[in-house]
Design a protein around this motif. Structure first.
Motif, PDB file in Angstrom:
ATOM      1  N   GLU A 140      43.210  51.710  48.800  1.00 28.32           N
ATOM      2  CA  GLU A 140      42.471  50.493  49.130  1.00 28.32           C
ATOM      3  C   GLU A 140      41.687  49.997  47.923  1.00 28.32           C
ATOM      4  N   VAL A 141      41.089  50.908  47.174  1.00 36.77           N
ATOM      5  CA  VAL A 141      40.356  50.544  45.967  1.00 36.77           C
ATOM      6  C   VAL A 141      41.293  49.853  44.973  1.00 36.77           C
ATOM      7  N   ALA A 142      42.501  50.386  44.825  1.00 35.90           N
ATOM      8  CA  ALA A 142      43.470  49.819  43.889  1.00 35.90           C
ATOM      9  C   ALA A 142      43.794  48.369  44.241  1.00 35.90           C
ATOM     10  N   VAL A 143      44.028  48.111  45.521  1.00 33.16           N
ATOM     11  CA  VAL A 143      44.380  46.755  45.959  1.00 33.16           C
ATOM     12  C   VAL A 143      43.216  45.798  45.720  1.00 33.16           C
ATOM     13  N   ILE A 144      41.990  46.226  46.003  1.00 27.40           N
ATOM     14  CA  ILE A 144      40.819  45.374  45.805  1.00 27.40           C
ATOM     15  C   ILE A 144      40.635  45.044  44.326  1.00 27.40           C
ATOM     16  N   LEU A 145      40.765  46.038  43.467  1.00 27.96           N
ATOM     17  CA  LEU A 145      40.592  45.801  42.028  1.00 27.96           C
ATOM     18  C   LEU A 145      41.671  44.864  41.485  1.00 27.96           C
ATOM     19  N   ARG A 146      42.901  45.025  41.954  1.00 24.76           N
ATOM     20  CA  ARG A 146      43.964  44.128  41.503  1.00 24.76           C
ATOM     21  C   ARG A 146      43.684  42.700  41.966  1.00 24.76           C
ATOM     22  N   ALA A 147      43.192  42.551  43.202  1.00 22.30           N
ATOM     23  CA  ALA A 147      42.867  41.217  43.711  1.00 22.30           C
ATOM     24  C   ALA A 147      41.735  40.575  42.919  1.00 22.30           C
TER      25      ALA A 147
END
Length: 553
Positions: A394-401
């Motif tokens: 989830e952290v990965a997706v947020i940072l990419r966004a």
């Protein structure tokens, strides 16, 4: 639990038809034509057969049949072209929805998210938003005469155990200085109590610079290194109930100490306060006392020089990993087994993993676990309220966004992640430049710090503090102390606090596309990056020191 398992089939129901519904139109009929039959001889005689098919709105032959035919032909062509374009747009939208994954495509344990345009401000807050406040909790300026009484003239001695991990101990020390000031008492150097989880025997002098601590606060509070010699039975102070004040409520007001604790100190001359976790409030104490707590936290409490130097070295290596100076992000990833268990939230995993976690929770927290029947509803409620730790994926997706590219250098401050490498895989595949202090420093360099767990925690604290961007994934003293210190240093450094409640809704929405998710993330977190924020009743001084400890520039 909102899983990041993304499939194209879930979007089929999102396909929308064209905004123009051609099936509702009938070009063969018009309200301008009369098709109703007429009856009666008189009617038939007055309207010869050659006129029966003539429209009501009849134009004389002056305009010409050819001209009317041409106009009708042009209108028809225009309508056909318009409908064709609208249909193409609708078909493109449908195909685009079908081909666009829900947030990110999942291939095994790897997440593949669409590219996001990198933001120019992703590494620092706007200058215009950070220049209105400056720190002002430093010690008195001008060399004024101290109003601190000699040791033998104060109201007595205060002794506390600083419990918990390093950051909880730090807060307890700041509160102890403040309480001693409120009661005009002498503070005995706090003892760092061994924690059941940390299993650490660190002493105050093993982690903090004692000389600097005492000297910096000499104009505020009288501090002594040890229990006075005249008090012969020192073990009594640790164990005797006669020497302990135990009825202090959480977030007590300053007046409580004056009314209830000070009389006992005057009577016994030396008293221990236990327990002392969160035993002093924020908005129910004088502002000068809160300013003193900031003075202790940001100026008086310094780590030992060798810890500071090692942290500087690690931060420097972090910035130069690519051969050229580059900014770096610090990620406080709170997903250890103990944190996952204590949260009582539900996470992605196999049946076997979930069964083992249930057994672990039942063993460690039997009163909260009970028979387990209520835990599913509890987990759903906590996730909806944003009270669950973010998973690495989830952290990965947020940072990419947010626009951080694959090349972003990320320092990870974390214990052993629950689920191991498989749990970390989505984050590591999306951001391969993940490193820890063990990757940046050799075993020999860290050997002297391994004697005390708090020394290793201090290294993580300082490297995170020095980062260009700090990202927290769950609450706790570590994160709020970092965010508060970075605010006190001027608000320019970004400190991202994800809106876990909103993110939970987004991750659980099977109809949310990537573009919408990116927009939500960017807009929501524009004001969650450590910018100046006015304090409010029952605010947390350690996360937001603005009003009592900072002044208008």
């Amino acid at each position: 639990m909102a899983e990041l398992r993304h499939s194209n089939s879930s979007l089929g129901s999102r396909s929308s038809s064209s905004p123009l519904r051609t099936g509702d139109e009938d070009t063969s009929s018009s309200p301008l034509h009369d098709h109703s039959p007429k009856s009666g001889d008189e009617h038939e005689e007055r309207h010869p057969s050659r006129d029966r098919d003539r429209p009501i709105w009849w134009f004389p032959p002056l305009l010409g049949d050819d001209l009317r035919a041409k106009k009708s032909s042009k209108v028809s062509i225009f309508l056909i072209l318009f409908l064709a374009v609208a249909s193409l747009i609708s078909v493109y939208g449908i195909v685009n929805h079908l081909n666009t994954p829900y947030l990110c495509k999942k291939d095994g344990i790897v997440l593949n998210c669409p590219h996001v345009k990198e933001s120019a401000s992703r590494w620092e807050n706007p200058l215009s938003a950070t220049t209105s406040w400056k720190p002002c909790a430093e010690r008195r300026i001008g060399g004024g005469v101290s109003d601190i009484l000699p040791e033998n003239e104060t109201n007595g001695y205060v002794f506390i155990h600083a419990e918990g991990g390093l950051n909880q101990q730090r807060i307890a020390i700041c509160n102890a200085v403040a309480v001693a000031k409120i009661m005009n008492a002498t503070l005995i150097l706090p003892v760092l109590k061994q924690d059941q989880i940390w299993k650490d025997q660190t002493k105050f002098e093993d982690i903090f610079d004692v000389d600097h601590f005492i000297d910096y606060l000499k104009d505020d509070v009288r501090i002594v290194r040890d229990i006075p010699d005249w008090f012969t039975d020192k073990t009594e102070l640790f164990s005797s109930i006669r020497r302990t004040v135990k009825n202090i409520p959480k977030y007590a007001a300053a007046q409580f100490y004056i009314d209830n604790v000070l009389p006992r100190i005057k009577e016994k001359k030396i008293m221990a306060l236990k327990p002392f976790v969160d035993r002093l409030g924020y908005d129910n104490v004088p502002q000068e006392i809160n300013r003193l707590r900031c003075r202790v936290n940001y100026h008086a409490l310094k780590f030992l020089p060798e810890i500071e130097q090692m942290a500087d070295s690690i931060a420097s290596r972090m910035r130069n990993r690519t051969g050229n100076p580059n900014p770096y992000m610090a990620l406080h990833l709170r997903f250890e087994k103990g944190m996952v268990g204590l949260s009582f939230c539900d996470f992605v995993g196999t049946r076997e993993e979930k069964a083992r976690m249930a057994e672990y929770r039942q063993k460690e927290w039997p009163r909260r676990f009970k028979n387990g029947s209520h835990l599913w509803q509890l987990a759903l409620q906590k996730r909806k309220e944003g009270r669950c730790p973010l998973e690495p994926g989830e952290v990965a997706v947020i940072l990419r966004a947010m626009g951080y590219p694959k090349e972003t250098q990320i320092y990870v401050a974390s214990g052993q992640v629950y689920g191991g490498q498989n749990r970390m895989a989505p984050l590591r595949n999306m951001f391969p430049n993940l490193v820890t202090k063990e990757d940046l420093a050799g075993k020999e360099e860290l050997a002297s710090f391994r004697k005390h767990v708090t020394s290793l925690a201090a290294l993580d604290f300082l490297v995170c503090l020095k980062s260009d961007v700090f990202v927290m994934t769950h609450g706790g003293n570590f994160a709020k102390l970092i965010i508060g210190a970075r605010r006190y240093m001027g608000h320019r450094q970004k400190s991202i606090k994800p809106d876990k409640g909103l993110m939970s809704k987004s991750f659980g929405d099977p109809y949310m596309g990537w573009a919408t998710f990116v927009e939500d993330v960017v807009v929501t977190h524009q004001t969650r990056t450590g910018l100046p924020e006015e304090t409010f009743p029952n605010y947390d001084l350690w996360e937001n020191p603005l009003t009592p400890c900072m002044c208008k520039a």
